[in-house]
Design an enzyme around this catalytic site. Structure first.
Site, PDB file in Angstrom:
ATOM      1  CG  ASP A  40       8.419   8.673   8.040  1.00 55.94           C
ATOM      2  OD1 ASP A  40       7.869   8.117   9.012  1.00 55.94           O
ATOM      3  OD2 ASP A  40       9.640   8.582   7.811  1.00 55.94           O
ATOM      4  CB  ALA A  58       4.008  -3.984  -3.214  1.00 53.94           C
ATOM      5  CG  HIS A  83       2.979  -5.224   2.262  1.00 50.52           C
ATOM      6  ND1 HIS A  83       1.913  -5.309   3.137  1.00 50.52           N
ATOM      7  CD2 HIS A  83       2.468  -5.463   1.017  1.00 50.52           C
ATOM      8  CE1 HIS A  83       0.817  -5.611   2.435  1.00 50.52           C
ATOM      9  NE2 HIS A  83       1.124  -5.701   1.162  1.00 50.52           N
ATOM     10  NE  ARG A  92      -2.781 -11.918  -1.883  1.00 49.50           N
ATOM     11  CZ  ARG A  92      -2.483 -11.006  -2.818  1.00 49.50           C
ATOM     12  NH1 ARG A  92      -3.002  -9.778  -2.718  1.00 49.50           N
ATOM     13  NH2 ARG A  92      -1.692 -11.306  -3.827  1.00 49.50           N
ATOM     14  N   PRO A 128       1.512   1.151  -6.659  1.00 46.64           N
ATOM     15  CG  PRO A 128       3.329   0.040  -5.728  1.00 46.64           C
ATOM     16  CD  PRO A 128       2.386   1.178  -5.475  1.00 46.64           C
ATOM     17  CG  ASN A 129       2.489  -3.542 -10.058  1.00 42.00           C
ATOM     18  OD1 ASN A 129       2.920  -3.302 -11.184  1.00 42.00           O
ATOM     19  ND2 ASN A 129       3.268  -3.934  -9.069  1.00 42.00           N
ATOM     20  CG  ASN A 139      -4.720  -0.593  -2.609  1.00 49.49           C
ATOM     21  OD1 ASN A 139      -3.649  -0.986  -2.143  1.00 49.49           O
ATOM     22  ND2 ASN A 139      -5.556  -1.403  -3.232  1.00 49.49           N
ATOM     23  NE  ARG A 157       0.711 -10.558  -1.325  1.00 48.05           N
ATOM     24  CZ  ARG A 157       1.255  -9.934  -2.368  1.00 48.05           C
ATOM     25  NH1 ARG A 157       1.259  -8.616  -2.418  1.00 48.05           N
ATOM     26  NH2 ARG A 157       1.779 -10.606  -3.363  1.00 48.05           N
ATOM     27  CG  HIS A 176      -4.751  -3.545   1.638  1.00 43.86           C
ATOM     28  ND1 HIS A 176      -3.713  -3.142   0.818  1.00 43.86           N
ATOM     29  CD2 HIS A 176      -4.501  -3.038   2.865  1.00 43.86           C
ATOM     30  CE1 HIS A 176      -2.868  -2.428   1.527  1.00 43.86           C
ATOM     31  NE2 HIS A 176      -3.321  -2.340   2.770  1.00 43.86           N
ATOM     32  CB  ILE A 177      -8.576  -5.189  -3.835  1.00 45.33           C
ATOM     33  CG1 ILE A 177      -8.559  -3.752  -4.363  1.00 45.33           C
ATOM     34  CG2 ILE A 177      -9.582  -6.053  -4.599  1.00 45.33           C
ATOM     35  CD1 ILE A 177      -7.912  -3.607  -5.740  1.00 45.33           C
ATOM     36  CB  SER A 178      -6.501  -9.287  -1.752  1.00 42.76           C
ATOM     37  OG  SER A 178      -5.292  -8.648  -1.374  1.00 42.76           O
ATOM     38  NE  ARG A 202      -0.143  -8.491 -13.606  1.00 39.53           N
ATOM     39  CZ  ARG A 202       0.830  -7.797 -13.011  1.00 39.53           C
ATOM     40  NH1 ARG A 202       1.546  -6.935 -13.685  1.00 39.53           N
ATOM     41  NH2 ARG A 202       1.072  -7.963 -11.728  1.00 39.53           N
ATOM     42  CD  GLU A 225      -2.939   0.348   4.851  1.00 37.82           C
ATOM     43  OE1 GLU A 225      -2.255   1.276   5.347  1.00 37.82           O
ATOM     44  OE2 GLU A 225      -2.624  -0.849   4.952  1.00 37.82           O
ATOM     45  CE1 TYR A 280      -4.877  -7.451  -5.525  1.00 36.35           C
ATOM     46  CE2 TYR A 280      -3.762  -8.616  -7.304  1.00 36.35           C
ATOM     47  CZ  TYR A 280      -3.757  -8.107  -6.022  1.00 36.35           C
ATOM     48  OH  TYR A 280      -2.655  -8.257  -5.236  1.00 36.35           O
TER      49      TYR A 280
HETATM   50  O1  CA2 Z   1      -5.138  -6.183  -1.985  1.00 34.37           O
HETATM   51  C1  CA2 Z   1      -4.660  -5.089  -2.316  1.00 34.37           C
HETATM   52  O2  CA2 Z   1      -5.354  -4.145  -2.661  1.00 34.37           O
HETATM   53  C2  CA2 Z   1      -3.143  -4.910  -2.357  1.00 34.37           C
HETATM   54  O3  CA2 Z   1      -2.850  -3.610  -1.870  1.00 34.37           O
HETATM   55  C3  CA2 Z   1      -2.745  -5.014  -3.811  1.00 34.37           C
HETATM   56  C4  CA2 Z   1      -1.227  -4.995  -4.019  1.00 34.37           C
HETATM   57  C5  CA2 Z   1      -0.520  -5.966  -3.107  1.00 34.37           C
HETATM   58  O4  CA2 Z   1       0.884  -5.821  -3.249  1.00 34.37           O
HETATM   59  C6  CA2 Z   1      -0.902  -5.770  -1.668  1.00 34.37           C
HETATM   60  O5  CA2 Z   1      -0.252  -6.730  -0.883  1.00 34.37           O
HETATM   61  C7  CA2 Z   1      -2.413  -5.913  -1.498  1.00 34.37           C
HETATM   62  C8  CA2 Z   1      -0.894  -5.435  -5.415  1.00 34.37           C
HETATM   63  C9  CA2 Z   1      -1.396  -4.562  -6.445  1.00 34.37           C
HETATM   64  C10 CA2 Z   1      -1.188  -5.288  -7.719  1.00 34.37           C
HETATM   65  O6  CA2 Z   1      -2.340  -5.047  -8.400  1.00 34.37           O
HETATM   66  C11 CA2 Z   1      -2.617  -5.774  -9.453  1.00 34.37           C
HETATM   67  C12 CA2 Z   1      -3.887  -5.608  -9.907  1.00 34.37           C
HETATM   68  C13 CA2 Z   1      -4.277  -6.322 -10.996  1.00 34.37           C
HETATM   69  C14 CA2 Z   1      -3.415  -7.157 -11.607  1.00 34.37           C
HETATM   70  C15 CA2 Z   1      -2.158  -7.323 -11.125  1.00 34.37           C
HETATM   71  C16 CA2 Z   1      -1.742  -6.611 -10.055  1.00 34.37           C
END
Ligand code: CA2
Length: 142
Positions: A87, A77, A80, A107, A10-11, A74, A111, A100-102, A18, A98, A23
């Site tokens: 499963d 959210a 978490h 954080r 998601p997202n 990836n 997370r 994660h960009i961040s 954004r 797995e 990111y």
């Molecule tokens: O760090 C990551 O890759 C995350 O998986 C990104 C998720 C976050 O919920 C995880 O805790 C860590 C969020 C993805 C939202 O991605 C966006 C990317 C650009 C702009 C806004 C949101």
């Protein structure tokens, strides 16, 4: 040639659009292009993004049935929160990394827990988009 699937949750379709301070400026389409170029001739890459938990789960089952060689996920959210995603990964029996960009450990506390990590062979967090490249390289070698 190994078939590696790259799943984004998601997202992540908003990547580059954004929150660039977390990111970066690269879009998901840019990332796909760069990964395809980097692994041209070495891997067959399949990309899938969804904002819907069930669609990600259906894709994981499909990839498992198709006996794909490895998975990079990836889960956003859902990482978490989703026992269902965990499963699905456990049931797929696919080597999964797995990403994660961040650095999720730098954080918010919510997370710091990944429900999906125990279903994966490795977790990469905080390398930015380089994490995806590292994950594919690892899966190609293993
Ligand atoms: O760090 C990551 O890759 C995350 O998986 C990104 C998720 C976050 O919920 C995880 O805790 C860590 C969020 C993805 C939202 O991605 C966006 C990317 C650009 C702009 C806004 C949101």
């Amino acid at each position: 040639m190994k078939r590696i699937a790259i799943l984004n949750g998601p997202n992540l379709d908003r990547l580059g659009k954004r929150e660039p301070e977390i990111y970066g400026h690269t879009t998901l389409a840019d990332l796909e292009k760069k990964l395809r170029a980097a692994f041209k001739g070495d891997a067959e890459l399949l990309f899938f993004q969804s904002n819907h938990e069930g669609k990600l789960i259906d894709k994981i089952s499909e990839l498992s049935d198709a006996k794909c060689d490895g998975l990079v996920i990836n889960g956003g959210a859902f990482t978490h929160t989703s026992v269902a995603l965990r499963d699905a990964l456990l049931g797929a029996h696919l080597p999964t990394v797995e990403v994660h960009i961040s650095n999720i450990y730098k954080r918010e506390a919510f997370r710091h827990t990944s429900l999906t990590a125990p279903a994966c062979v490795a977790v990469i967090a905080g390398l930015g988009l380089e994490g995806y490249f590292a994950a594919v390289r690892f899966l190609l070698k293993s």
